[in-house]
Scaffold this motif. Structure first.
Motif, PDB file in Angstrom:
ATOM      1  N   ARG A  16      36.242  51.337  34.207  1.00  0.00           N
ATOM      2  CA  ARG A  16      36.719  52.594  34.772  1.00  0.00           C
ATOM      3  C   ARG A  16      37.238  52.418  36.198  1.00  0.00           C
ATOM      4  NH1 ARG A  16      32.207  57.069  32.729  1.00  0.00           N
ATOM      5  NH2 ARG A  16      32.483  56.674  30.494  1.00  0.00           N
ATOM      6  N   SER A  17      37.629  51.199  36.538  1.00  0.00           N
ATOM      7  CA  SER A  17      38.128  50.950  37.882  1.00  0.00           C
ATOM      8  C   SER A  17      39.418  51.722  38.122  1.00  0.00           C
ATOM      9  CB  SER A  17      38.376  49.451  38.075  1.00  0.00           C
ATOM     10  OG  SER A  17      39.003  49.203  39.311  1.00  0.00           O
ATOM     11  N   ARG A  18      39.602  52.167  39.353  1.00  0.00           N
ATOM     12  CA  ARG A  18      40.836  52.847  39.723  1.00  0.00           C
ATOM     13  C   ARG A  18      41.948  51.857  40.008  1.00  0.00           C
ATOM     14  NH1 ARG A  18      39.474  57.162  44.300  1.00  0.00           N
ATOM     15  NH2 ARG A  18      41.664  57.644  43.873  1.00  0.00           N
ATOM     16  N   ARG A  19      41.619  50.567  40.034  1.00  0.00           N
ATOM     17  CA  ARG A  19      42.639  49.554  40.244  1.00  0.00           C
ATOM     18  C   ARG A  19      43.451  49.368  38.973  1.00  0.00           C
ATOM     19  NH1 ARG A  19      38.487  45.052  42.368  1.00  0.00           N
ATOM     20  NH2 ARG A  19      37.676  45.599  40.314  1.00  0.00           N
ATOM     21  N   PRO A  20      44.678  48.828  39.114  1.00  0.00           N
ATOM     22  CA  PRO A  20      45.443  48.486  37.907  1.00  0.00           C
ATOM     23  C   PRO A  20      44.677  47.480  37.058  1.00  0.00           C
ATOM     24  CG  PRO A  20      46.834  48.377  39.870  1.00  0.00           C
ATOM     25  CD  PRO A  20      45.425  48.558  40.350  1.00  0.00           C
ATOM     26  N   ALA A  21      44.994  47.426  35.762  1.00  0.00           N
ATOM     27  CA  ALA A  21      44.275  46.540  34.844  1.00  0.00           C
ATOM     28  C   ALA A  21      44.388  45.081  35.254  1.00  0.00           C
ATOM     29  CB  ALA A  21      44.813  46.728  33.421  1.00  0.00           C
ATOM     30  N   TRP A  22      45.508  44.705  35.903  1.00  0.00           N
ATOM     31  CA  TRP A  22      45.692  43.311  36.281  1.00  0.00           C
ATOM     32  C   TRP A  22      44.995  42.966  37.595  1.00  0.00           C
ATOM     33  CZ3 TRP A  22      48.061  43.854  40.895  1.00  0.00           C
ATOM     34  CH2 TRP A  22      48.932  44.936  41.082  1.00  0.00           C
ATOM     35  N   GLY A  24      41.825  42.709  38.740  1.00  0.00           N
ATOM     36  CA  GLY A  24      40.396  42.615  38.499  1.00  0.00           C
ATOM     37  C   GLY A  24      39.647  42.056  39.695  1.00  0.00           C
ATOM     38  N   ARG A  25      38.384  41.773  39.485  1.00  0.00           N
ATOM     39  CA  ARG A  25      37.510  41.328  40.577  1.00  0.00           C
ATOM     40  C   ARG A  25      37.980  39.996  41.162  1.00  0.00           C
ATOM     41  NH1 ARG A  25      32.823  38.114  40.453  1.00  0.00           N
ATOM     42  NH2 ARG A  25      31.322  38.530  42.141  1.00  0.00           N
ATOM     43  N   ASN A  26      38.282  39.019  40.298  1.00  0.00           N
ATOM     44  CA  ASN A  26      38.754  37.729  40.793  1.00  0.00           C
ATOM     45  C   ASN A  26      40.048  37.871  41.571  1.00  0.00           C
ATOM     46  OD1 ASN A  26      36.605  36.369  39.758  1.00  0.00           O
ATOM     47  ND2 ASN A  26      37.737  35.299  38.156  1.00  0.00           N
ATOM     48  N   SER A 146      43.574  34.507  36.502  1.00  0.00           N
ATOM     49  CA  SER A 146      43.016  35.818  36.817  1.00  0.00           C
ATOM     50  C   SER A 146      43.961  36.953  36.452  1.00  0.00           C
ATOM     51  CB  SER A 146      42.676  35.904  38.310  1.00  0.00           C
ATOM     52  OG  SER A 146      43.851  35.979  39.100  1.00  0.00           O
ATOM     53  N   VAL A 147      45.164  36.632  35.986  1.00  0.00           N
ATOM     54  CA  VAL A 147      46.176  37.644  35.668  1.00  0.00           C
ATOM     55  C   VAL A 147      46.622  37.466  34.229  1.00  0.00           C
ATOM     56  CG1 VAL A 147      48.484  38.500  36.207  1.00  0.00           C
ATOM     57  CG2 VAL A 147      46.975  37.743  38.046  1.00  0.00           C
ATOM     58  N   ARG A 148      46.696  38.563  33.487  1.00  0.00           N
ATOM     59  CA  ARG A 148      47.174  38.517  32.113  1.00  0.00           C
ATOM     60  C   ARG A 148      48.047  39.732  31.837  1.00  0.00           C
ATOM     61  NH1 ARG A 148      41.850  36.587  28.599  1.00  0.00           N
ATOM     62  NH2 ARG A 148      41.412  34.729  29.846  1.00  0.00           N
ATOM     63  N   GLY A 149      48.775  39.655  30.737  1.00  0.00           N
ATOM     64  CA  GLY A 149      49.567  40.802  30.327  1.00  0.00           C
ATOM     65  C   GLY A 149      50.983  40.770  30.863  1.00  0.00           C
ATOM     66  N   GLU A 150      51.745  41.748  30.449  1.00  0.00           N
ATOM     67  CA  GLU A 150      53.163  41.787  30.807  1.00  0.00           C
ATOM     68  C   GLU A 150      53.383  42.152  32.268  1.00  0.00           C
ATOM     69  OE1 GLU A 150      53.825  46.351  29.187  1.00  0.00           O
ATOM     70  OE2 GLU A 150      55.187  44.758  28.592  1.00  0.00           O
ATOM     71  N   PHE A 203      32.172  33.993  45.380  1.00  0.00           N
ATOM     72  CA  PHE A 203      31.816  35.060  44.447  1.00  0.00           C
ATOM     73  C   PHE A 203      32.756  35.146  43.245  1.00  0.00           C
ATOM     74  CE2 PHE A 203      29.947  36.535  48.472  1.00  0.00           C
ATOM     75  CZ  PHE A 203      28.651  36.776  48.060  1.00  0.00           C
ATOM     76  N   LEU A 204      33.716  34.236  43.148  1.00  0.00           N
ATOM     77  CA  LEU A 204      34.629  34.251  42.006  1.00  0.00           C
ATOM     78  C   LEU A 204      33.870  33.961  40.718  1.00  0.00           C
ATOM     79  CD1 LEU A 204      37.625  32.306  43.584  1.00  0.00           C
ATOM     80  CD2 LEU A 204      37.649  34.709  42.897  1.00  0.00           C
ATOM     81  N   ASP A 205      34.312  34.587  39.630  1.00  0.00           N
ATOM     82  CA  ASP A 205      33.672  34.446  38.324  1.00  0.00           C
ATOM     83  C   ASP A 205      34.586  33.628  37.418  1.00  0.00           C
ATOM     84  OD1 ASP A 205      32.277  34.690  35.970  1.00  0.00           O
ATOM     85  OD2 ASP A 205      32.858  36.772  35.614  1.00  0.00           O
ATOM     86  N   VAL A 206      34.063  32.535  36.870  1.00  0.00           N
ATOM     87  CA  VAL A 206      34.857  31.689  35.967  1.00  0.00           C
ATOM     88  C   VAL A 206      34.336  31.779  34.538  1.00  0.00           C
ATOM     89  CG1 VAL A 206      35.535  30.081  37.788  1.00  0.00           C
ATOM     90  CG2 VAL A 206      33.420  29.679  36.533  1.00  0.00           C
ATOM     91  N   GLY A 207      33.532  32.804  34.257  1.00  0.00           N
ATOM     92  CA  GLY A 207      32.971  32.946  32.921  1.00  0.00           C
ATOM     93  C   GLY A 207      34.005  33.207  31.849  1.00  0.00           C
ATOM     94  N   HIS A 208      35.175  33.773  32.227  1.00  0.00           N
ATOM     95  CA  HIS A 208      36.205  34.083  31.232  1.00  0.00           C
ATOM     96  C   HIS A 208      37.047  32.873  30.863  1.00  0.00           C
ATOM     97  CE1 HIS A 208      38.340  34.215  35.079  1.00  0.00           C
ATOM     98  NE2 HIS A 208      39.465  34.055  34.405  1.00  0.00           N
ATOM     99  N   ILE A 209      36.909  31.774  31.614  1.00  0.00           N
ATOM    100  CA  ILE A 209      37.706  30.581  31.343  1.00  0.00           C
ATOM    101  C   ILE A 209      37.000  29.748  30.280  1.00  0.00           C
ATOM    102  CG2 ILE A 209      38.678  28.469  32.316  1.00  0.00           C
ATOM    103  CD1 ILE A 209      38.849  29.882  34.997  1.00  0.00           C
ATOM    104  N   PRO A 210      37.667  29.422  29.174  1.00  0.00           N
ATOM    105  CA  PRO A 210      37.014  28.649  28.100  1.00  0.00           C
ATOM    106  C   PRO A 210      36.531  27.305  28.613  1.00  0.00           C
ATOM    107  CG  PRO A 210      39.131  29.541  27.373  1.00  0.00           C
ATOM    108  CD  PRO A 210      39.062  29.758  28.850  1.00  0.00           C
ATOM    109  N   PRO A 211      35.398  26.826  28.093  1.00  0.00           N
ATOM    110  CA  PRO A 211      34.908  25.493  28.487  1.00  0.00           C
ATOM    111  C   PRO A 211      35.945  24.424  28.185  1.00  0.00           C
ATOM    112  CG  PRO A 211      33.248  26.692  27.215  1.00  0.00           C
ATOM    113  CD  PRO A 211      34.517  27.482  27.111  1.00  0.00           C
ATOM    114  N   ARG A 212      36.039  23.442  29.060  1.00  0.00           N
ATOM    115  CA  ARG A 212      36.999  22.358  28.868  1.00  0.00           C
ATOM    116  C   ARG A 212      36.527  21.415  27.770  1.00  0.00           C
ATOM    117  NH1 ARG A 212      40.362  25.513  31.247  1.00  0.00           N
ATOM    118  NH2 ARG A 212      40.165  25.671  33.509  1.00  0.00           N
ATOM    119  N   GLU A 213      37.466  20.972  26.961  1.00  0.00           N
ATOM    120  CA  GLU A 213      37.144  19.971  25.953  1.00  0.00           C
ATOM    121  C   GLU A 213      36.842  18.640  26.645  1.00  0.00           C
ATOM    122  OE1 GLU A 213      36.831  20.329  22.766  1.00  0.00           O
ATOM    123  OE2 GLU A 213      37.371  22.465  22.752  1.00  0.00           O
TER     124      GLU A 213
END
Length: 472
Positions: A16-22, A24-26, A146-150, A203-213
């Motif tokens: 419910r953030s008032r910021r644009p979807a792109w 985010g916290r990072n 940290s950025v996705r979408g069009e 304080f950056l969050d890297v949990g959304h980044i898939p583990p490296r092979e």
């Protein structure tokens, strides 16, 4: 990479953030940290040059200190890129900021304590360059992930607008402070800025980044990054262009600019304002790019690199201070159009797990000739005269920019449009894969498929300058 449906909300964005979807916290933490370091870093670049001049140094000494900053940057960039794709990127960034903080603090102490020796200044700026070698690829990869979408292009434009706005204040304030209180205190402020930025990035969050092979080692990672880089003519072509352009621009800005300012423009204050005018132009350019979405990303961006020759020409004359400010503003505006287009192309074309390595090859190629150019700036001035050396810088920029337009992919690489689901006709089983409805059209038209992690452009080819670097 862009979404195949609607623009994604980044995982670190509150629902419910008032910021644009792109935004985010990072993204917000990265932008805040970039603002802080650019406020300090742009003033510190001026302070370092005038610290050398205050000790009786000449153009050759200024060039040697500038080369000492960029040489380790060139030597360690590729390793930094591989490390940033293996370790959590935010940890690499924090460690690099800590090294930059310590080296700038030591530089400040030396300048404030008395007359620093040339070798001491070179050693400390070399440590700062080493930190940047590990920071730049990690920062570029972190921002891209940290950025996705069009709305990626708009997100990058806003990020750069925030960063360049800080550069406006940092350069102008730094030049004024160098003139009033001396370069040592400005270097101390930059050290504090790196400390604050490092704290924010922790304080950056890297949990959304898939583990490296699991990989085959550092050399295998570098080879994989090279294949990704060398397989895209548009990428290595523009990097080769900037390898030469950045070298001559670096010599003009780091060596000739302060000397022209001291002899003809009134010293550090006016030169700082000129750099601030460039920053103001980049802010204006980023603002333009929040609305302007060129289809041919690299063609439009490359055409906007030609004005990069104007500052060297203006310094060669030299033009009055007011005219120099206008030239710097126009140059900043046009180059920022390239910068946002470049970031968007990289985000669209490069797989996330290879971003830092590709970024490292990008940075390596783009600055590989900078240490040599800055070191030779003094001898070139002695051999040719400063005006002729500056005119040569301007001519080289025009020639290499015209040459890169001969690469077909630079002219044809297009912005991809994410697929959107079609309205379901009554008799139809579902949406037609790979199509979108064009605005105002009655029937769907073919659209390029957005393959996750890169894929092909609309021109049928496969596919870096982001501006995330900071002053050291």
């Amino acid at each position: 990479m862009t979404s195949a449906t609607a623009p994604e909300q980044h995982p670190d964005s509150p629902g419910r953030s008032r910021r644009p979807a792109w935004a985010g916290r990072n993204y917000s933490l990265l932008a805040a940290a970039a603002v802080v370091t650019n406020l300090g870093g742009n003033g510190a670049l001026i302070a370092a040059a005038f610290a050398v001049l205050d000790t009786g140094g000449d153009a050759g000494d200024v060039g040697l200190v500038a080369a000492a900053r960029t040489l380790p940057l060139v030597l360690f960039l590729l390793i930094g890129g591989a490390v940033a794709d293996r370790l959590p990127r935010h940890r690499v960034m924090v460690a690099a900021n800590a090294l930059n903080c310590l080296s700038q603090a030591a530089f400040a102490v030396l300048v404030l304590a008395g007359e620093p020796r040339l070798w001491q200044m070179m050693l400390l700026t070399a440590l700062g360059g080493t930190g940047q070698a590990f920071f730049n690829p990690a920062a570029e990869g972190m921002l891209m992930s940290s950025v996705r979408g069009e709305q990626a292009g708009r997100a990058f434009a806003v990020f750069r607008m925030a960063m360049q706005s800080a550069a406006v204040g940092g350069a102008a304030l730094g030049g004024a402070l160098v003139a009033v209180i001396g370069p040592g205190w400005v270097l101390a402020v930059d050290a504090a800025a790196f400390a604050v930025a490092g704290a924010l990035r922790s304080f950056l969050d890297v949990g959304h980044i898939p583990p490296r092979e699991p990989g085959g080692g550092l050399l295998a990672d570098l080879r994989e990054g090279w294949r990704e880089f060398s397989g895209r003519p548009w990428l290595w072509g523009i990097v080769a262009q900037f390898s030469i352009a950045n070298a001559v621009v670096g010599a003009a800005d780091a060596v000739y600019g302060p000397l022209v300012a001291e002899e003809h423009l009134g010293g550090a204050g006016p030169w700082g304002l000129a750099l601030g005018a460039f920053g103001a132009g980049t802010v204006a350019g980023a603002l333009v790019m929040t609305r302007y979405r060129p289809r041919r990303l690299l063609l439009v961006g490359t055409l906007c690199v030609f004005p990069l020759a104007l500052p060297s020409a203006a310094l060669a004359v030299p033009v009055p201070v007011g005219a120099l400010y206008a030239v710097m503003f126009l140059t900043g505006l046009s180059v920022e159009v390239f910068g946002v287009s470049w970031m968007t192309a990289l985000h669209q074309e490069i797989p996330e797990d290879k971003l830092s390595r590709v970024s490292a090859y990008d940075w390596f190629g783009s600055i590989a000739m900078l240490p040599l150019a800055t070191a030779l700036a003094g001898p070139a001035e002695s051999a040719l005269g400063r005006p002729n050396a500056l005119w040569g810088c301007a001519a080289v920029i025009v020639l290499v920019t015209a040459a890169v337009l001969c690469v077909p992919e630079v002219r044809t690489l297009r912005r991809r449009t994410p697929k959107a689901p079609l309205p379901r006709p009554a008799a139809a089983p579902g949406p037609v894969p790979g199509t979108v409805t064009a605005p105002g059209a009655e029937a769907p038209v073919e659209a390029p498929v957005d393959a996750p992690g890169g894929g092909t452009t609309a021109a049928g080819t496969q596919g870096a300058r982001t501006g995330t670097a900071e002053g050291a």
